[in-house]
Design an enzyme around this catalytic site. Structure first.
Site, PDB file in Angstrom:
ATOM      1  N   ASN A  16      -5.326  12.338   0.450  1.00 18.08           N
ATOM      2  CA  ASN A  16      -4.419  11.519   1.274  1.00 18.08           C
ATOM      3  C   ASN A  16      -5.276  10.746   2.274  1.00 18.08           C
ATOM      4  OD1 ASN A  16      -1.708  10.676   1.931  1.00 18.08           O
ATOM      5  ND2 ASN A  16      -1.919  11.808   3.836  1.00 18.08           N
ATOM      6  N   LYS A  17      -4.611   9.939   3.066  1.00 17.61           N
ATOM      7  CA  LYS A  17      -5.295   9.062   4.023  1.00 17.61           C
ATOM      8  C   LYS A  17      -6.353   9.816   4.816  1.00 17.61           C
ATOM      9  CE  LYS A  17      -5.004   5.578   4.486  1.00 17.61           C
ATOM     10  NZ  LYS A  17      -6.039   4.730   3.783  1.00 17.61           N
ATOM     11  N   ASP A  25      -1.880  10.835  -2.146  1.00 15.28           N
ATOM     12  CA  ASP A  25      -2.265   9.786  -3.099  1.00 15.28           C
ATOM     13  C   ASP A  25      -2.570  10.354  -4.466  1.00 15.28           C
ATOM     14  OD1 ASP A  25      -2.972   8.612  -0.292  1.00 15.28           O
ATOM     15  OD2 ASP A  25      -2.670   6.948  -1.704  1.00 15.28           O
ATOM     16  N   ARG A  48      -7.048  -0.087  -7.198  1.00  8.90           N
ATOM     17  CA  ARG A  48      -7.488   0.873  -6.175  1.00  8.90           C
ATOM     18  C   ARG A  48      -7.684   2.210  -6.894  1.00  8.90           C
ATOM     19  NH1 ARG A  48      -4.241   1.170  -0.648  1.00  8.90           N
ATOM     20  NH2 ARG A  48      -6.182   2.105   0.116  1.00  8.90           N
ATOM     21  N   ARG A  67       0.866  -1.178   0.000  1.00  7.38           N
ATOM     22  CA  ARG A  67       0.000   0.000   0.000  1.00  7.38           C
ATOM     23  C   ARG A  67       0.902   1.227   0.000  1.00  7.38           C
ATOM     24  NH1 ARG A  67       2.477   1.938   3.791  1.00  7.38           N
ATOM     25  NH2 ARG A  67       0.946   3.598   3.742  1.00  7.38           N
ATOM     26  N   GLY A  68       0.269   2.403  -0.138  1.00 11.19           N
ATOM     27  CA  GLY A  68       1.045   3.625  -0.296  1.00 11.19           C
ATOM     28  C   GLY A  68       1.158   3.908  -1.796  1.00 11.19           C
ATOM     29  N   ALA A  69       0.874   5.162  -2.182  1.00 13.86           N
ATOM     30  CA  ALA A  69       0.719   5.475  -3.608  1.00 13.86           C
ATOM     31  C   ALA A  69       1.926   5.074  -4.476  1.00 13.86           C
ATOM     32  CB  ALA A  69       0.387   6.956  -3.762  1.00 13.86           C
ATOM     33  N   GLN A 124      -1.593   2.395  10.047  1.00 16.15           N
ATOM     34  CA  GLN A 124      -0.307   2.529   9.359  1.00 16.15           C
ATOM     35  C   GLN A 124       0.688   3.364  10.165  1.00 16.15           C
ATOM     36  OE1 GLN A 124      -3.299   2.993   7.927  1.00 16.15           O
ATOM     37  NE2 GLN A 124      -3.317   2.491   5.761  1.00 16.15           N
TER      38      GLN A 124
HETATM   39  O1  MRU Z   1      -4.448   3.109   2.210  1.00  8.88           O
HETATM   40  P1  MRU Z   1      -2.982   3.345   2.082  1.00  8.88           P
HETATM   41  O2  MRU Z   1      -2.173   2.799   3.201  1.00  8.88           O
HETATM   42  O3  MRU Z   1      -2.476   2.929   0.711  1.00  8.88           O
HETATM   43  O4  MRU Z   1      -2.849   4.936   2.123  1.00  8.88           O
HETATM   44  C1  MRU Z   1      -1.566   5.492   2.016  1.00  8.88           C
HETATM   45  C2  MRU Z   1      -1.535   6.975   2.164  1.00  8.88           C
HETATM   46  O5  MRU Z   1      -2.548   7.616   2.274  1.00  8.88           O
HETATM   47  C3  MRU Z   1      -0.190   7.623   2.066  1.00  8.88           C
HETATM   48  O6  MRU Z   1      -0.132   8.769   2.850  1.00  8.88           O
HETATM   49  C4  MRU Z   1       0.061   8.042   0.599  1.00  8.88           C
HETATM   50  O7  MRU Z   1      -0.169   6.961  -0.255  1.00  8.88           O
HETATM   51  C5  MRU Z   1       1.429   8.546   0.390  1.00  8.88           C
HETATM   52  S1  MRU Z   1       2.644   7.294   0.517  1.00  8.88           S
HETATM   53  C6  MRU Z   1       4.128   7.946   0.106  1.00  8.88           C
END
Ligand code: MRU
Length: 343
Positions: free
Chosen positions: A246-247, A236, A88, A45-47, A195
């Protein structure tokens, strides 16, 4: 730091982030469908990390294509790309990586299929390497914004695990630490996937960077008590006007930061910017399974019949964003013009 994702001889492996920090376990993906599943199930996970995974997934997908005719090969790869891109919806890095892989395949369309497959695999590795490189550059650019002795709040995990390595928001934090800025980090725990507690705290502790964790709802009170000097998060997707997806929970942090006159920075590579969307209202926000709110591991927390809403991301309007740190430099409002200049 353990690598997030690696290409092995004829498969891709990724560390299962759902199990961290309890266990370091690897998930093996032998085909593109395994990669799609891993992205959807939060193994990775994470963009930027899911962008790298999508690229490697495309390379795996290409290897499974048996047709020799170039047109048919590209068509089949485009089908795989569509499925990969939709794994996603919010992080634009998925679409960015898929498009980059498809345009490479088209460039080599007149070459034998075997060669295209090899080129695609190399390209996916290049995307991974470039991501780490741009995070390091972003770190250097952002470290200049971090004062000596600063206490930095971050939300979710925008670290090595969320990227090819080093991290975006945590890349800036790492760079500040490497420059002996004597910083401390406060990580929002980040419900429901935790996270912040599980991944950010784990990464920073491994690097010897002082970190504490708070419940998400403690952030405002700490800001009011002047216990936070600045905020850095990842993103994201960033729209053409600088609105940031973002999250979930990022928006409330940004609004509180403005009230308390605390700088709110976003660190993200240019591949996270979507210049095709005029503003954040057009960014699709993923709605995840309500059971993620209802349960903790196997434990049912509330009445099972209660309705739970589970948006995975939120949109922070650009007026709350003090600056966006990219590998091409730090940009400030007005964002529309600054973003146009990046492309
Ligand atoms: O649902 P996730 O864990 O994929 O969400 C991740 C985030 O929101 C991060 O802040 C974002 O992807 C940036 S990661 C460098």
């Amino acid at each position: 730091m353990i690598p997030t994702i690696e290409w092995q001889e004829n498969y891709v492996r990724m560390v299962d982030q759902r199990k961290l920090p309890r266990k370091v376990e690897w998930v093996t993906c032998r085909g593109y469908k395994d990669v799609i599943r891993a992205i959807q199930n939060m193994v990775i996970r994470g963009a930027p990390a899911i962008g790298v995974a999508a690229a490697m997934g495309m390379a795996l997908g290409a290897r499974s294509i048996r047709v020799k005719d170039p047109q048919a090969f590209i068509k089949r790869l485009q089908d795989i790309g569509r499925r990969m891109r939709d794994a996603r919806p919010t992080a634009v890095n998925l679409r960015w990586a898929v498009e980059r892989m498809l345009s490479l395949a088209k460039e080599y369309a007149d070459r034998p299929a075997q060669e295209i497959k090899e080129r695609l695999q190399e390209e996916s590795q290049r995307i991974l390497n470039e991501d780490i490189e741009s995070n390091r550059t972003m770190g250097r650019n952002g470290a200049a914004l971090v004062p000596q002795g600063a206490v930095i709040l971050t939300h979710c995990n925008a670290g090595a695990l969320a990227t090819g390595g080093y991290g975006t928001a945590l890349g800036v934090i790492r760079a500040a630490h490497e420059r002996h800025k004597d910083i401390r980090v406060i990580a929002d725990e980040t419900r429901p996937w935790l996270q912040g507690l599980r991944l950010t705290a784990y990464e920073l502790m491994a690097d010897g960077i002082p970190v504490s964790v708070i419940a998400d709802n403690a952030a405002g009170s700490l800001m009011r008590q002047k216990k936070i000097d600045l905020i850095i998060t990842g993103a994201d997707r960033i729209a053409a006007n600088g609105d940031v997806a973002n999250k979930i929970g990022t928006y409330q942090v940004a609004v509180l930061a403005r009230t308390h006159k605390i700088p709110f920075y976003v660190a993200a590579p240019v591949s996270t910017i979507d210049p095709t969307l005029p503003n954040g209202d057009q960014i699709p926000v993923e709605e995840r399974d309500p059971r993620e709110i209802h349960t903790l591991g196997q434990t049912q927390l509330g009445p099972p019949q209660v309705i739970a809403l589970n948006p995975a991301f939120d949109i922070t309007p650009s007026k709350y964003v003090s600056a966006i740190i990219t590998e091409k430099g730090v940009i400030r409002p007005p964002y529309r013009r600054a973003i146009r200049a990046l492309f």
